[in-house]
Design a protein around this motif. Structure first.
Motif, PDB file in Angstrom:
ATOM      1  N   ARG A  98      23.308 -53.582 -24.050  1.00 13.04           N
ATOM      2  CA  ARG A  98      23.696 -52.728 -22.922  1.00 13.04           C
ATOM      3  C   ARG A  98      23.330 -53.361 -21.584  1.00 13.04           C
ATOM      4  NH1 ARG A  98      25.010 -47.371 -23.263  1.00 13.04           N
ATOM      5  NH2 ARG A  98      25.154 -46.464 -25.342  1.00 13.04           N
ATOM      6  N   HIS A  99      22.166 -54.000 -21.522  1.00 14.22           N
ATOM      7  CA  HIS A  99      21.658 -54.503 -20.245  1.00 14.22           C
ATOM      8  C   HIS A  99      21.826 -56.009 -20.065  1.00 14.22           C
ATOM      9  CE1 HIS A  99      20.077 -50.622 -19.160  1.00 14.22           C
ATOM     10  NE2 HIS A  99      19.300 -50.572 -20.214  1.00 14.22           N
ATOM     11  N   GLY A 100      22.317 -56.711 -21.079  1.00 13.18           N
ATOM     12  CA  GLY A 100      22.478 -58.153 -20.963  1.00 13.18           C
ATOM     13  C   GLY A 100      21.148 -58.854 -20.740  1.00 13.18           C
ATOM     14  N   LEU A 101      20.160 -58.555 -21.575  1.00 13.37           N
ATOM     15  CA  LEU A 101      18.793 -59.021 -21.350  1.00 13.37           C
ATOM     16  C   LEU A 101      18.584 -60.465 -21.796  1.00 13.37           C
ATOM     17  CD1 LEU A 101      16.945 -55.874 -22.764  1.00 13.37           C
ATOM     18  CD2 LEU A 101      17.258 -56.441 -20.345  1.00 13.37           C
ATOM     19  N   SER A 102      17.748 -61.171 -21.057  1.00  8.54           N
ATOM     20  CA  SER A 102      17.288 -62.485 -21.478  1.00  8.54           C
ATOM     21  C   SER A 102      16.364 -62.327 -22.684  1.00  8.54           C
ATOM     22  CB  SER A 102      16.524 -63.159 -20.335  1.00  8.54           C
ATOM     23  OG  SER A 102      15.238 -62.548 -20.166  1.00  8.54           O
TER      24      SER A 102
END
Length: 344
Positions: free
Chosen positions: A31-35
């Motif tokens: 959802r957040h495009g996290l590293s």
């Protein structure tokens, strides 16, 4: 779907909460495009919030929010959980990352940094109780255990873990909280401490599953799972899932924070407007007629409390104070300028 189980050990002297949050953390990552390191940080916080909601909240309608205000490149992190196993959260800089530590682990502590941890407990009445403690390491589990001891006078061991695959996908995520109750004996506490030394909870979850991991961590202490069917849950325990409380209606109301001229500019330049929920990343698109239908009313995006609204006598009522009853900072749109009436 993730799961939460509860139980007792050491003849009732240890209270145990455990969760498999693999699916929850993977959904947050997508959802957040996290590293990778941001995934580990938010994953630990989401899991920790679910465990603390089970430990601290008394009724199904209460909520718990954790606000990590660190000086690391992550820029801050907020999560919110309820006793029913629902949780949501976000970080301010989702692509922030750091090199792997010398021991081969993700540098979550460096990404979060030092600062303050604020814990907000929202009661069914809307009343909010807040506590603030120092962020001692940024490693999340250590900071939450410190909060429990300092603010809740609750000695507890807390293990949180997020294990990633080579491509960044979440392989396993979860955690275990063991609360030491007043009747615990020294030898029981010592055995627990020995069991927890050098343990990776995510590795245990991958190897043994949720129940097996708990039994391994409590070896020699006689773990007895709680039958949660009496509370309306199935044999697998409490479902854990990422769920946001945003709606299309709330997203439209957020546009009231813009002046009428600014909203008209959106229509002229972009043909409408898009609102993105910071909690879950959901995107809501609105057509010109929807934007022009807005009335001069502002509600809290989190709990729905009226912050600003027109009264029957033509005046405008505003909420008192700078903080909503749910703990969110009150943000009101600027008053109409010359030539603006603030309505539609």
């Amino acid at each position: 779907m993730g799961r939460i189980i509860r139980g007792l050990a050491a003849g009732g002297n240890l209270r145990v909460i455990a969760a498999d949050t693999t699916d929850v953390v993977e959904e947050a990552r997508l959802r957040h495009g996290l590293s990778p390191t941001a995934t580990a940080a938010l994953g630990r916080a989401l899991t920790g919030a679910l465990l603390l909601a089970q430990l601290l909240l008394k009724t199904p309608k209460e909520r718990l929010a954790l606000r990590f205000e660190g000086d690391g490149p992550l820029g801050g992190m907020i999560v919110e959980a309820a006793p029913d196993g629902t949780v949501r959260g976000y970080v301010k800089n989702p692509q922030a990352d750091l090199p792997i530590r010398s021991d081969g682990k993700l540098d979550v502590g460096g990404l979060v940094g030092r600062g303050v941890l604020q814990v907000d407990r929202t009661l069914p009445s809307g009343e909010v109780y807040s506590s603030r403690v120092e962020l001692r390491s940024g490693e999340v589990a250590e900071d939450l255990a410190y909060y429990l001891f300092q603010s809740e006078q609750t000695p507890a061991a807390l293990l949180l873990g997020v294990r990633l695959e080579a491509g960044g996908r979440v392989d396993r995520a979860g955690g275990v909280a063991v609360q030491v109750l007043p009747g615990a004996k020294e030898e029981e506490i010592a055995r627990l401490e020995r069991n927890l030394v050098g343990v990776s909870v995510s590795a245990l979850l991958k190897e043994k599953g949720l129940e097996g991991a708990v039994e391994a961590l409590l070896e020699g202490l006689g773990f007895e799972p709680t039958d949660l069917r009496a509370l309306g849950y199935g044999e697998g325990g409490i479902p854990a899932r990422f769920r946001c409380r945003c709606t299309r209606e709330k997203a439209l109301e957020a546009l009231v924070f813009f002046t009428p001229d600014e909203r008209e500019e959106m229509i002229v330049e972009d043909g409408g407007a898009e609102v993105v929920c910071h909690w879950c990343g959901a995107r809501y698109h609105f057509q010109p007629e929807e934007i022009r239908s807005l009335v001069a009313e502002v509600r809290c995006p989190d709990c729905g409390t009226l912050w600003l609204y027109p009264k029957e006598d033509g005046t405008v009522a505003r909420i008192e104070g700078e903080t909503c009853r749910c703990g969110r900072k009150v943000e009101l749109p600027p008053p109409p300028g010359p030539g603006q009436d603030g309505g539609h």
